[in-house]
Write a protein that holds these residues in place. Structure first.
Motif: not given
Length: 301
Positions: A208-219, A231-247
């Motif tokens: 969750e901390d990593k996801l928050a950091a990624l969202q802040s960096s993406q913003g 880096s929007s495509a990379e960030a989105i792919a990384d975010m989706l991967e992290q979200q799947s792992a988190l779920d």
């Protein structure tokens, strides 16, 4: 106080307990010396069980002495009242009573004695036949009521004895039947699942901390038009991967929490857990019986 250990000196509760025991032993020694009246008191082992028994014996002895003194006082008071009654009796009344007794026939004397005995037995204020009749009726009614209550209590005692025997049989069944024995691995499984749950919660917080950091960096990256497509495509792919792992981790944690919750009410000790499981199974059987009885009653209607 001589048997205090160095550890007891630093424990106020133990020191207080030792002082109380010393005071109890002093009272017991004084009581035994009084009871033996100068004779040598037999030696015995001084421990907690002996002190408890001697305290109970001393208490019972004091209670018996008090009851005996009360009985003696009541007897003295009764004798004193009888003596006072004899002193206050009228000599003329005694003369009349002797004259009546002398002129009565044997049947009359027997009737007079029976009347007097009945009045005394019924504790009637006078020998009036009507008064004696009312007292006899009240006595008979009280006796019948007590007999009915005694029969009711006896029936209740028999019912309690049967229930007690049934409960003992069920307890023996719960203690000896292997079906009510909890698995030996329950405590180990509970400990392992608790450990895994804590570990997964730690990982969830980390992700969750990593996801928050990624969202802040993406913003921050999307604030400038130049860096919007870098880096929007990379960030989105990384975010989706992290979200799947988190779920996936959340689902796993929820499954483990449900498994742990099933054993949440059990104590940590294995034997205590087995007893608790057996008790719950007995309650379940009772609830099933009540359900079946209610269902049969509904069907009978």
């Amino acid at each position: 106080m001589d048997n205090l250990t160095p550890q007891d000196l630093f424990s106020p509760s133990k020191a207080r307990q030792k002082r109380a025991q010393a005071a109890d032993w002093a009272q017991i020694d004084s009581w035994l010396s009084y009871k033996y009246s100068g004779r040598t008191v037999p030696t015995f082992e001084r421990n907690e069980e002996t002190l408890k028994v001697l305290r109970e014996l001393a208490t019972a002895n004091e209670r018996a002495d008090e009851e005996r003194m009360m009985l003696e006082r009541v007897e003295r008071d009764a004798c004193k009242e009888l003596e006072e009654d004899e002193k206050t009796q009228n000599a003329e009344d005694e003369k009349i009573l002797r004259t009546i007794e002398a002129h009565l026939s044997p049947e009359g004397s027997e009737s007079l004695r029976a009347l007097a005995s009945t009045a005394v037995a019924l504790n009637a204020p006078s020998a009036n036949p009507e008064t004696l009749a009312h007292a006899l009726i009240a006595n008979t009614s009280t006796s019948q009521t007590l007999s009915n209550n005694l029969a009711h209590m006896q029936t209740l005692q028999d019912c309690l004895d049967r229930q007690h025997a049934l409960l003992r049989t069920q307890l023996n069944e719960l203690q000896t039947n292997p079906a009510f024995t909890a698995p030996s691995s329950v405590q180990r499984q509970t400990t392992e699942q608790t450990r895994q749950t804590k570990l997964l919660r730690t990982k969830i917080r980390e992700y969750e901390d990593k996801l928050a950091a990624l969202q802040s960096s993406q913003g921050r990256n999307t604030t400038t038009p130049a860096s919007k497509n870098v880096s929007s495509a990379e960030a989105i792919a990384d975010m989706l991967e992290q979200q799947s792992a988190l779920d996936a981790l959340r689902q796993r944690v929820e499954g483990l929490e449900k498994g742990v919750d099933e054993f949440a009410g059990l104590p940590a000790d294995k034997e205590a857990a087995r007893k608790e499981v057996g008790k719950l199974e007995v309650e379940l059987d009772n609830v099933r019986r009540r359900r079946d009885a209610l269902f049969e009653a509904l069907v009978g209607r």
